[in-house]
Design a protein around this motif. Structure first.
Motif, short mmCIF file in Angstrom:
data_model
loop_
_atom_site.label_atom_id
_atom_site.label_comp_id
_atom_site.label_asym_id
_atom_site.label_seq_id
_atom_site.Cartn_x
_atom_site.Cartn_y
_atom_site.Cartn_z
N HIS A 1 -4.51 14.09 8.67
CA HIS A 1 -4.62 12.63 8.73
C HIS A 1 -5.15 12.18 10.09
O HIS A 1 -6.03 11.32 10.19
CB HIS A 1 -3.24 12.02 8.46
CG HIS A 1 -3.19 10.54 8.51
ND1 HIS A 1 -4.26 9.72 8.19
CD2 HIS A 1 -2.18 9.70 8.87
CE1 HIS A 1 -3.90 8.46 8.34
NE2 HIS A 1 -2.65 8.42 8.76
N TYR B 1 -3.46 9.46 2.42
CA TYR B 1 -2.67 10.27 3.35
C TYR B 1 -1.21 9.83 3.42
O TYR B 1 -0.30 10.68 3.53
CB TYR B 1 -3.29 10.26 4.75
CG TYR B 1 -4.47 11.20 4.86
CD1 TYR B 1 -4.30 12.57 4.79
CD2 TYR B 1 -5.77 10.71 5.03
CE1 TYR B 1 -5.37 13.45 4.89
CE2 TYR B 1 -6.85 11.57 5.12
CZ TYR B 1 -6.65 12.94 5.05
OH TYR B 1 -7.72 13.80 5.14
N HIS B 2 -0.97 8.54 3.34
CA HIS B 2 0.42 8.09 3.43
C HIS B 2 1.21 8.44 2.17
O HIS B 2 2.40 8.75 2.24
CB HIS B 2 0.47 6.59 3.74
CG HIS B 2 0.08 6.27 5.15
ND1 HIS B 2 -1.23 6.20 5.55
CD2 HIS B 2 0.82 6.04 6.26
CE1 HIS B 2 -1.29 5.93 6.84
NE2 HIS B 2 -0.05 5.83 7.29
#
Length: 233
Positions: free
Chosen positions: A217, A194-195
């Motif tokens: 997220h 997600y990052h």
């Protein structure tokens, strides 16, 4: 200064309430000295002791500061001074972690969207460096969790909104231990995924897309906490 003489019931509370409202209405400027205890006592029609007690309560709230031999002054307004009163509630509430996660689920997407509208190249560089740190610490889950939080703090700071920044400071303190448990149970794969996706979409400067990714997220965080976090409570 429109001060009204107070009734004899709950005198101290009435003085406190009026003074607080005067401060919130900007009757005095930041850094300005307020009238002396004698002047205020005469205006309110109460004793100096009552005024002093009200001033002490306003000092505790962070609205005033007293200087020995000088008097009381309006304190510089900073979001953190007042929002710090949220911290004990967030820590001590029965469902504190769940409530904070729910709060993040509602707010982080909006913050990320705003940040993407205002983000600078320097902010993006910070995000890139933070993501590299996440990759570096992927096998050290405690450090990985800390850099995860730092990534979200950089986004909050990129929003250039002091209230969001203070909120994130509070949320991070409350969530750190709980989310570390989730990371230890779940691993680092979701965080890395997600990052990285957030970083890529932020660099594209598409606020709506960034919000959708952040919302997804946060949903994943909530489901992970429900699956893993409660097992150790």
């Amino acid at each position: 200064m429109a001060i009204k003489q107070v009734k004899k019931i709950n005198v101290g509370e009435q003085v406190f309430s009026q003074l607080k409202q005067q401060l919130l209405d900007n009757e005095w400027n930041q850094g300005e000295k307020i009238p002396s205890e004698n002047v205020l006592a005469e205006a309110f029609g109460v004793s100096r002791v009552t005024v002093r007690q009200a001033i002490q309560k306003l000092v505790i709230l962070g609205l005033l500061e007293t200087r020995l031999g000088e008097g009381s002054f309006v304190k510089e307004a900073k979001a953190g001074l007042y929002m710090n009163t949220i911290i004990p509630i967030a820590y001590l509430g029965k469902n504190s972690f769940e409530e904070v996660l729910e709060f993040r689920r509602k707010i982080e997407g909006a913050v990320a969207e705003l940040a993407t509208e205002k983000i600078t190249e320097n902010d993006i560089n910070e995000l890139e460096n933070c993501y590299k740190q996440m990759e570096f610490y992927k096998d050290d889950l405690e450090m990985f969790s800390k850099t995860d939080f730092e990534f979200h703090m950089i986004i909050a700071k990129a929003s250039k909104n002091s209230l969001f920044i203070e909120i994130f400071n509070i949320m991070n303190d409350v969530l750190r231990n709980a989310m570390l448990k989730v990371v230890i149970k779940k691993g680092n794969s979701a965080g890395l995924y997600y990052h990285k996706l957030l970083l890529e979409t932020i660099k594209e400067r598409d606020p709506k897309h960034v919000r959708r990714v952040m919302d997804e997220h946060m949903e994943d965080n909530v489901s992970s906490f429900n699956m893993y976090g409660k097992e150790e409570e």
